[in-house]
Design an enzyme around this catalytic site. Structure first.
Site, PDB file in Angstrom:
ATOM      1  N   ASP A   1       0.940  -1.183   0.201  1.00 20.26           N
ATOM      2  CA  ASP A   1      -0.230  -0.052  -0.037  1.00 20.26           C
ATOM      3  C   ASP A   1       0.691   1.185   0.084  1.00 20.26           C
ATOM      4  O   ASP A   1       1.890   1.112   0.926  1.00 20.26           O
ATOM      5  CB  ASP A   1      -1.010  -0.183   1.301  1.00 20.26           C
ATOM      6  CG  ASP A   1      -1.490  -1.313   1.622  1.00 20.26           C
ATOM      7  OD1 ASP A   1      -2.498  -0.624   2.651  1.00 20.26           O
ATOM      8  OD2 ASP A   1      -2.059  -2.289   1.006  1.00 20.26           O
TER       9      ASP A   1
ATOM     10  N   THR B   1      -0.690   0.849   7.455  1.00 24.89           N
ATOM     11  CA  THR B   1      -1.533   1.767   6.985  1.00 24.89           C
ATOM     12  C   THR B   1      -1.873   3.049   7.227  1.00 24.89           C
ATOM     13  O   THR B   1      -2.348   2.933   8.644  1.00 24.89           O
ATOM     14  CB  THR B   1      -2.644   1.624   5.424  1.00 24.89           C
ATOM     15  OG1 THR B   1      -1.510   0.707   4.112  1.00 24.89           O
ATOM     16  CG2 THR B   1      -3.196   2.385   4.765  1.00 24.89           C
TER      17      THR B   1
END
Lengths: 174, 650
Positions: free
Chosen positions: B131, B191
């Protein structure tokens, strides 16, 4: 005659006593295994680990991962032994490819799957389980249907099917 | 006796492995004979129908119809999206293992593998990335952080990588920004997103998978705000600042968004989660990023979509062609909610209206609600995240592009994953329903020499080579016009078309497919078609589809071979337009100015280096097509470590 009848009665009693017991225990194992395409294999594999009776789905996924690892390790040993005594160049080539495949399964696919399950990011376990099954298939296909045939078909199929089970259980964690 | 057939997926009705062989019975002679002849016939048919690889297309503008190869008997099923019901998904899942990868491992050599590395897409020097995290612009530098495994080219041991750039294209690697050094992120520094405070300071909210694998939210900020490179980061001593609330499982609480200011002067942000199978966006308010108030409402919830990862929520202008700060909210804006669905690994967005007081997001069209409607990208694209670039007043989108090859190949080549070229995001004013994504203009600085082709005619059933020199680093702008008469004369039908369930570029229709063959070798034994397909309904209405066909992109069997794509709205008066960025193993394609986008990963074994070529093709049966193109050779972005970093004071 009476002996036979009493034996029969005993048999029936036996079944009715133990059958419901085995039927009702481990229902999480059964509900989980119903969501895989290999119900019987899944149940027998999970239940062979005593932890399965108290595990949550993530615990069952870890048991499944362990089973892939165990079967893959045994298969790798099998392959190495065969490779040691093989003389046919086609056979040796296919077996060497299988060494690579099984090393990938044991050293990469399973550890990634275990970490993903333990750390609660299951999609990476699904991906690695898929990869493991593909590697087992690749090993088998390396024998190409030409002579000599694959000496490890049963093992490859087992590893493949156990990988599918792992993939299915990990998908339940998404 | 061992079963030597390939491991066919077992159907869901038969949950057991095959057991004892059928009892042997002497079958009558008649039956034996008919079985024998039956098999013979099948064998003969199979031999007749099997195509010879490669000569599916006629080359050099010959006018003969293309020989479409019939599907080989071992063609794998195209992968369908994972169904949302667990019971229905069982046989799909057993199919999934072999739906798009099969047979022998390809003997990848170093030449083929090293070719795969991209020249101008962001990727670390080695190992695994996923990510995008906390993108931002600060003191003259664009910053990019990312999920990174420093130890292997597979997911695991996740920490935050870091790189900077002046122009979103030429990146310089910096040391890791954050590692898993506290109990609250021991199992992974996952993330997060950045928010700018009014005084210009940065706060980073990120998810930690803690030592017990519980997902918690943590606060971090730059150690030294006067360091333009933001090399060192500090984690708040009171972490975690947020733990899973009641009703939310500890494994379903991650990826906080950038925060936006409410009219009360509080910061508001969202965290995706799920309740049973309903994907939800939780909402929190905070004044200081240390104390939080969970709001009662859900910003949005959609049944059956599963876990919502990487939620993104931002305003887009209804009238202007620039981006908006995340806090902007007025009658001239719409809002976009985007989610990454864990269940199918795709990114979805919906355009709608945000009501601050009610804490709701209502999509304009509930038929294409969050998670069930439009996708950012119809290929390989996940965990996308936008940021407001105050430097150039635009909203910029990052997306993670994973690999489509085997893990074994990733291990061999030593790396996995790239990022898409950053894209600007705007509301498509003409349709009002779609977003327009377009590579940032700074990528034009990589353009070297160009080749122009004007009104090239491609007859129905032909292929035209385009001489552009090396064809592995290209920026292609193309416009297509289809023969108008053919459009009118074509008979419509009720048959519904979809890229993924079609036969790909060799399946001929009256009005398509036509487009480009990218990363193709001279004999076209390997090629990646990027193309349009026009379908005419029985009501005479035309629907245009935009597809990318991986099925013959490589002779290697251990790579994904799907066909990606979607319907693309084409408005009256619009030509069909296409932009394609070719960068070794990644192809990013934009139709109609970015209304529909497809990113794919391609791993040819022959169409590499100087042997990679570019062609135009038209496989329609009834329509001629003319194409005008401008094609640039693209320079490398020379992405490398920041020079002389040790000399900088830290």
């Amino acid at each position: 005659m009476t002996k036979i009848i009493s034996l029969l009665v005993l048999q029936v009693l036996f079944c009715f006593t133990f059958f419901p017991l085995s039927y009702s225990s481990n229902s999480l194992v059964e509900t989980t295994c119903k969501q895989t395409p290999f119900f019987d294999l899944c149940v027998s594999t999970l239940e062979s680990d005593p932890q399965s009776s108290t595990a949550a789905v993530s615990g069952l996924a870890l048991i499944a991962a362990k089973s892939v690892n165990a079967k893959a390790s045994a298969t790798l040993y099998q392959i190495s032994t065969l490779l040691g005594s093989a003389t046919d160049p086609n056979l040796k080539k296919a077996l060497s490819g299988c060494v690579d495949s099984y090393n990938t399964i044991i050293k990469t696919d399973i550890p990634v799957a275990v970490e993903a399950i333990e750390k609660n990011n299951p999609k990476f376990a699904v991906g690695s389980a898929t990869d493991a099954g593909n590697e087992a298939q690749r090993c088998e296909d390396g024998f190409g249907g030409k002579s000599p045939n694959s000496p490890i078909s049963d093992s490859n199929k087992m590893v493949h099917d156990l990988s599918v089970i792992l993939q299915s259980i990990a998908s339940l964690l998404l | 006796m061992a079963d030597t057939r390939p491991f066919l997926p077992v159907s869901s009705s038969d949950g057991s492995i095959p057991s004892e062989p059928l009892a042997n019975r002497r079958k009558p002679m008649k039956v034996q004979l008919s079985i024998f002849f039956g098999l013979l016939t099948v064998g003969l048919l199979a031999a007749l129908l099997t195509s010879n690889n490669g000569s599916d297309f006629v080359t050099d503008n010959e006018h003969g119809p293309l020989v479409s190869s019939t599907t080989a008997t071992t063609k794998p099923e195209t992968l369908q999206a994972v169904s949302r019901g667990p019971a229905a998904g069982v046989s799909e899942k057993s199919n999934r293992l072999f739906a798009d990868e099969n047979t022998v491992a390809f003997p990848w050599n170093n030449s083929m593998l090293s070719w795969q590395r991209t020249a101008f897409h962001f990727q670390p020097e080695r190992n695994w990335m996923n990510d995008p995290n906390g993108p931002l612009f600060y003191k003259g530098w664009y910053h990019f952080f990312y999920q990174y495994n420093p130890h292997a080219p597979v997911w695991g041991d996740i920490v935050w990588g870091h790189a900077v750039s002046k122009d979103l294209i030429h990146w310089l690697h910096l040391p890791l920004a954050m590692v898993a050094d506290h109990t609250y992120d021991k199992s992974g520094v996952w993330t997060g997103s950045a928010t700018f405070l009014p005084d210009g300071k940065i706060v980073m909210l990120y998810t930690g998978s803690n030592a017990d694998a519980v997902q918690v939210q943590n606060l971090a900020y730059p150690a030294d705000h006067s360091d333009p490179l933001l090399i060192n980061w500090v984690k708040y001593s009171g972490n975690p600042v947020l733990v899973p609330p009641p009703g939310i499982l500890s494994k379903d609480f991650r990826d906080p968004t950038t925060a936006w200011l409410t009219s009360e002067g509080k910061w508001r942000f969202s965290i995706g989660s799920k309740i049973n199978k309903t994907g939800v966006a939780l909402v929190y308010d905070t004044k200081d990023f240390i104390n939080y108030e969970k709001l009662d409402g859900l910003l949005r919830a959609v049944d059956g979509t599963g876990m919502w990862e990487c939620v993104d929520f931002f305003p887009v202008s209804k009238t202007e062609e620039n981006g908006l700060d995340t806090s902007v909210n007025n009658p001239d804006v719409k809002h976009v909610m985007k989610v990454s669905l864990d269940d199918d690994r795709h990114d979805y967005y919906a355009v709608g209206t945000y009501n601050e007081k009610n804490v709701t997001f209502i999509p304009d069209d509930p038929e294409i609600d969050v998670g069930i409607g439009l996708r950012y990208d119809y290929g390989v694209y996940y965990a996308a995240k936008t940021f407001y670039d105050q430097n150039k007043n635009r909203r910029v989108l990052w997306g993670w592009i994973g690999e489509s090859d085997s893990e074994a190949a990733d291990l061999q080549k030593g790396w996995a994953s790239v990022q898409s070229i950053p894209r600007t995001v705007l509301l498509d004013k003409k349709t009002g329903t779609h977003l327009l994504q377009w590579p940032v203009e700074e990528i034009d600085s990589l353009r070297l020499n160009s080749y122009e082709f004007n009104q090239v005619t491609i007859q129905a059933g032909s292929v035209v080579p385009l001489e552009v020199g090396p064809a592995t680093q290209l920026d292609i702008m193309a416009e297509f016009e289809i023969d108008k008469e053919a459009l009118e004369k074509a008979t419509g039908s009720n048959v519904t078309f979809s890229c993924s369930s079609s036969g790909g570029a060799i399946e001929r229709g009256a009005l398509g497919p036509f487009g480009l063959l990218v990363l193709a070798d001279d004999s076209l034994s390997e090629r990646t078609p990027v193309y349009f397909y026009i379908a005419k309904g029985s009501d005479g209405n035309l629907k245009t589809f935009f597809c990318n066909d991986q099925s013959r992109s490589s002779v290697a069997p251990d790579v994904k071979k799907q066909i990606y794509g979607s319907m693309v709205p084409v408005l009256k008066g619009e030509n069909l337009s296409l932009r394609v960025l070719v960068d070794h193993s990644i192809i990013e394609s934009f139709a109609q100015g970015g209304r529909t986008v497809i990113t794919s990963r391609t791993y040819p074994t022959k169409a590499i280096y100087g042997a990679a070529k570019l062609f135009l093709f038209n496989n329609a049966t009834e329509a001629g097509v003319s194409a005008s193109l401008k094609i640039w050779q693209m320079n490398s972005a020379f992405i490398r470590p920041y020079p002389n970093l040790d000399n900088k004071s830290q």
